[in-house]
Design a protein around this motif. Structure first.
Motif, PDB file in Angstrom:
ATOM      1  N   ALA A 272       0.815  -1.220   0.000  1.00  0.00           N
ATOM      2  CA  ALA A 272       0.000   0.000   0.000  1.00  0.00           C
ATOM      3  C   ALA A 272       0.848   1.269   0.000  1.00  0.00           C
ATOM      4  CB  ALA A 272      -0.928  -0.008   1.207  1.00  0.00           C
ATOM      5  N   PHE A 273       2.111   1.157   0.423  1.00  0.00           N
ATOM      6  CA  PHE A 273       2.975   2.341   0.531  1.00  0.00           C
ATOM      7  C   PHE A 273       4.080   2.354  -0.522  1.00  0.00           C
ATOM      8  CE2 PHE A 273       1.476   0.945   4.718  1.00  0.00           C
ATOM      9  CZ  PHE A 273       0.677   2.023   5.063  1.00  0.00           C
ATOM     10  N   GLN A 274       3.996   1.454  -1.507  1.00  0.00           N
ATOM     11  CA  GLN A 274       5.077   1.327  -2.488  1.00  0.00           C
ATOM     12  C   GLN A 274       4.660   1.714  -3.903  1.00  0.00           C
ATOM     13  OE1 GLN A 274       6.477  -2.682  -1.884  1.00  0.00           O
ATOM     14  NE2 GLN A 274       7.458  -2.194   0.059  1.00  0.00           N
ATOM     15  N   HIS A 275       3.555   2.436  -4.001  1.00  0.00           N
ATOM     16  CA  HIS A 275       3.115   3.029  -5.268  1.00  0.00           C
ATOM     17  C   HIS A 275       2.845   2.004  -6.366  1.00  0.00           C
ATOM     18  CE1 HIS A 275       4.105   6.843  -3.418  1.00  0.00           C
ATOM     19  NE2 HIS A 275       5.339   6.429  -3.213  1.00  0.00           N
ATOM     20  N   PHE A 276       2.338   0.837  -5.986  1.00  0.00           N
ATOM     21  CA  PHE A 276       1.894  -0.121  -6.998  1.00  0.00           C
ATOM     22  C   PHE A 276       0.573   0.353  -7.594  1.00  0.00           C
ATOM     23  CE2 PHE A 276       4.773  -2.976  -4.708  1.00  0.00           C
ATOM     24  CZ  PHE A 276       5.365  -3.663  -5.758  1.00  0.00           C
ATOM     25  N   ASP A 277       0.400   0.066  -8.886  1.00  0.00           N
ATOM     26  CA  ASP A 277      -0.867   0.400  -9.536  1.00  0.00           C
ATOM     27  C   ASP A 277      -1.943  -0.629  -9.223  1.00  0.00           C
ATOM     28  OD1 ASP A 277      -0.093   2.773 -11.111  1.00  0.00           O
ATOM     29  OD2 ASP A 277       1.293   1.355 -12.078  1.00  0.00           O
ATOM     30  N   ILE A 278      -1.524  -1.877  -9.018  1.00  0.00           N
ATOM     31  CA  ILE A 278      -2.492  -2.936  -8.766  1.00  0.00           C
ATOM     32  C   ILE A 278      -1.811  -4.091  -8.050  1.00  0.00           C
ATOM     33  CG2 ILE A 278      -2.168  -4.249 -10.934  1.00  0.00           C
ATOM     34  CD1 ILE A 278      -5.361  -4.222 -11.032  1.00  0.00           C
ATOM     35  N   VAL A 279      -2.572  -4.824  -7.239  1.00  0.00           N
ATOM     36  CA  VAL A 279      -2.067  -6.029  -6.589  1.00  0.00           C
ATOM     37  C   VAL A 279      -2.961  -7.187  -6.992  1.00  0.00           C
ATOM     38  CG1 VAL A 279      -3.371  -5.517  -4.475  1.00  0.00           C
ATOM     39  CG2 VAL A 279      -1.488  -7.148  -4.398  1.00  0.00           C
ATOM     40  N   HIS A 280      -2.330  -8.288  -7.368  1.00  0.00           N
ATOM     41  CA  HIS A 280      -3.040  -9.424  -7.945  1.00  0.00           C
ATOM     42  C   HIS A 280      -2.589 -10.684  -7.219  1.00  0.00           C
ATOM     43  CE1 HIS A 280      -4.028 -11.791 -11.912  1.00  0.00           C
ATOM     44  NE2 HIS A 280      -4.711 -12.235 -10.866  1.00  0.00           N
ATOM     45  N   THR A 281      -3.499 -11.333  -6.508  1.00  0.00           N
ATOM     46  CA  THR A 281      -3.130 -12.548  -5.785  1.00  0.00           C
ATOM     47  C   THR A 281      -3.739 -13.788  -6.425  1.00  0.00           C
ATOM     48  OG1 THR A 281      -3.123 -13.715  -3.659  1.00  0.00           O
ATOM     49  CG2 THR A 281      -5.004 -12.282  -4.088  1.00  0.00           C
ATOM     50  N   PHE A 282      -2.891 -14.798  -6.623  1.00  0.00           N
ATOM     51  CA  PHE A 282      -3.327 -16.120  -7.072  1.00  0.00           C
ATOM     52  C   PHE A 282      -3.360 -17.084  -5.900  1.00  0.00           C
ATOM     53  CE2 PHE A 282      -2.084 -14.221 -11.029  1.00  0.00           C
ATOM     54  CZ  PHE A 282      -2.846 -14.844 -12.001  1.00  0.00           C
ATOM     55  N   GLY A 283      -3.017 -16.595  -4.722  1.00  0.00           N
ATOM     56  CA  GLY A 283      -3.039 -17.425  -3.532  1.00  0.00           C
ATOM     57  C   GLY A 283      -4.301 -17.177  -2.735  1.00  0.00           C
ATOM     58  N   ARG A 284      -4.241 -17.452  -1.457  1.00  0.00           N
ATOM     59  CA  ARG A 284      -5.401 -17.241  -0.600  1.00  0.00           C
ATOM     60  C   ARG A 284      -5.766 -15.762  -0.521  1.00  0.00           C
ATOM     61  NH1 ARG A 284      -4.551 -20.957   4.831  1.00  0.00           N
ATOM     62  NH2 ARG A 284      -4.341 -22.986   3.802  1.00  0.00           N
ATOM     63  N   MET A 285      -7.049 -15.487  -0.463  1.00  0.00           N
ATOM     64  CA  MET A 285      -7.485 -14.102  -0.314  1.00  0.00           C
ATOM     65  C   MET A 285      -6.960 -13.514   0.992  1.00  0.00           C
ATOM     66  SD  MET A 285     -11.145 -12.482  -1.168  1.00  0.00           S
ATOM     67  CE  MET A 285     -12.067 -13.782  -0.366  1.00  0.00           C
ATOM     68  N   ASN A 286      -6.749 -14.357   1.988  1.00  0.00           N
ATOM     69  CA  ASN A 286      -6.204 -13.879   3.264  1.00  0.00           C
ATOM     70  C   ASN A 286      -4.801 -13.291   3.123  1.00  0.00           C
ATOM     71  OD1 ASN A 286      -8.458 -14.535   4.733  1.00  0.00           O
ATOM     72  ND2 ASN A 286      -7.733 -16.567   5.305  1.00  0.00           N
ATOM     73  N   ASN A 287      -4.128 -13.603   2.009  1.00  0.00           N
ATOM     74  CA  ASN A 287      -2.791 -13.049   1.788  1.00  0.00           C
ATOM     75  C   ASN A 287      -2.802 -11.522   1.702  1.00  0.00           C
ATOM     76  OD1 ASN A 287      -1.708 -15.611   1.716  1.00  0.00           O
ATOM     77  ND2 ASN A 287      -1.577 -15.727  -0.515  1.00  0.00           N
ATOM     78  N   ILE A 288      -3.953 -10.960   1.370  1.00  0.00           N
ATOM     79  CA  ILE A 288      -4.042  -9.499   1.245  1.00  0.00           C
ATOM     80  C   ILE A 288      -5.065  -8.924   2.221  1.00  0.00           C
ATOM     81  CG2 ILE A 288      -3.235  -9.437  -1.155  1.00  0.00           C
ATOM     82  CD1 ILE A 288      -6.195  -9.140  -2.008  1.00  0.00           C
ATOM     83  N   ALA A 289      -5.266  -9.622   3.339  1.00  0.00           N
ATOM     84  CA  ALA A 289      -6.273  -9.176   4.315  1.00  0.00           C
ATOM     85  C   ALA A 289      -6.035  -7.753   4.778  1.00  0.00           C
ATOM     86  CB  ALA A 289      -6.290 -10.130   5.513  1.00  0.00           C
ATOM     87  N   LEU A 290      -4.767  -7.400   5.030  1.00  0.00           N
ATOM     88  CA  LEU A 290      -4.455  -6.070   5.540  1.00  0.00           C
ATOM     89  C   LEU A 290      -4.514  -4.991   4.461  1.00  0.00           C
ATOM     90  CD1 LEU A 290      -1.527  -6.886   8.003  1.00  0.00           C
ATOM     91  CD2 LEU A 290      -3.970  -6.609   8.487  1.00  0.00           C
TER      92      LEU A 290
END
Length: 342
Positions: free
Chosen positions: A78-96
């Motif tokens: 969230a603090f590294q200026h990514f345009d998008i985050v895409h997870t192929f793993g568990r949804m919990n991987n991006i809980a925060l």
């Protein structure tokens, strides 16, 4: 675009043998890089993705401690200026990351846990969360609760050698885990009833019930002549096996979410004969690139008519529908839509 991609920590990207999701992620990364995107992969520490890597310490099971460590790393996105985050793993991987404005895509390769989908949608920052599914079969389970797009899995066409013709005595092939749900024994019975050779490749999962299935329903028929079992295969061996096969058998007794091996077979020009379960009817078109069957009797009839399938048509379907370039273009279009709407 600056893109963060996340997978579970269990298997490196790319995988040495089995690891369908990890192979898809590696393929996607290569295509995104070709198109000028800046990609960072969050994955097993032994991965060699050809892009920036944030390594998760290797784990054999993936428990609560692993999930906590993953979230500590992914929360920094969230603090590294990514345009998008895409997870192929568990949804919990991006809980925060759920409360963050950053666009988020969760890709489902297995049947979804709908309670998690609904909860994630309820807490995510408005319009920041989207889903993809590897087949309409999976997407149809999500669509009532969230924004979901079907993007099929695929293969790097260049990794598979097209074979326009095979010998009259070419074998049938079964490639996958040796277990009841995959229908290994059904493939054996179909081969024997059609007097065809069958090569079985794949691992026996490390659970007593699967070993018992092999010992009782598969091993007694292995004679090294008509029915062969060659164990797990690497990518090169898989290519040779599939391209020299008369047909690939997919007699699944469960609803397969996609089945990447079907696309791999088609890329070699090898038709697929599968049961009408899960995504099989989305991959196989009757009479064009194989046959979709309801029963073992139907599968036997299909094997006897396999010469009616044009192997060039099988390759063409793989190129037009399941190739790396097609897959990557669809994800890029979704990234653009997600960033515009957010």
């Amino acid at each position: 675009m600056k893109i963060a991609i996340i997978v579970n920590p269990l298997i490196p990207v790319p995988p040495e043998q089995y690891g369908g999701i990890e192979r898809i992620v590696f393929m996607l990364i290569q295509e995104l890089k070709k198109n000028g995107h800046d990609v960072t992969l969050y994955a097993n520490e032994h991965s060699q993705p050809g892009c920036k890597l944030v390594g998760f310490r290797e784990s054999t099971h993936y428990g609560i401690k692993d999930l906590v460590k993953i979230n500590r790393l992914t929360s920094k996105i969230a603090f590294q200026h990514f345009d998008i985050v895409h997870t192929f793993g568990r949804m919990n991987n991006i809980a925060l990351l759920m409360l963050s404005r950053i666009p988020k895509i969760v890709s489902y390769q297995l049947p979804p846990t709908l309670s998690q989908v609904k909860k994630a949608v309820s807490i995510a920052y408005k319009h920041s969360l989207r889903f993809t599914a590897c087949s309409n079969y999976i997407a149809n389970q999500i669509t009532a609760f969230a924004d979901v797009t079907t993007i099929y899995n695929g293969v790097d066409i260049n990794d598979y050698d097209f074979n326009a013709d095979v010998a009259p005595d070419a074998p049938l092939t079964f490639l996958g885990r040796i277990q009841h749900e995959k229908g290994t024994a059904i493939a054996i019975h179909a081969a024997k009833k059609t007097n065809q050779k069958l090569v079985i490749a794949g691992n026996i999962p490390n659970e007593p019930k699967h070993q018992q299935y092999f010992d009782e329903q598969v091993k007694p028929y292995i004679d090294g002549e008509q029915i062969k079992y060659i164990g797990p295969v690497n990518n090169s061996q898989k290519n040779q096996l599939l391209r020299n096969s008369k047909a690939f058998l997919m007699p699944v007794t469960w609803d397969e979410p996609f089945g990447i091996v079907m696309a791999e077979a088609l890329a070699c020009g090898t038709p697929v004969i599968g049961f009408k379960r899960g995504a099989v009817p989305e991959v196989v078109t009757n009479g064009l690139n194989g046959f979709v069957c309801d029963t073992e009797v139907d599968m036997i009839k299909a094997i006897n008519h396999i010469d009616s399938i044009n192997r060039a048509a099988c390759r063409q379907v793989a190129e037009q529908k399941f190739s790396a370039g097609v897959l990557a273009k669809q994800y890029e279009e979704l990234y653009q839509l997600a960033t515009r709407k957010n």
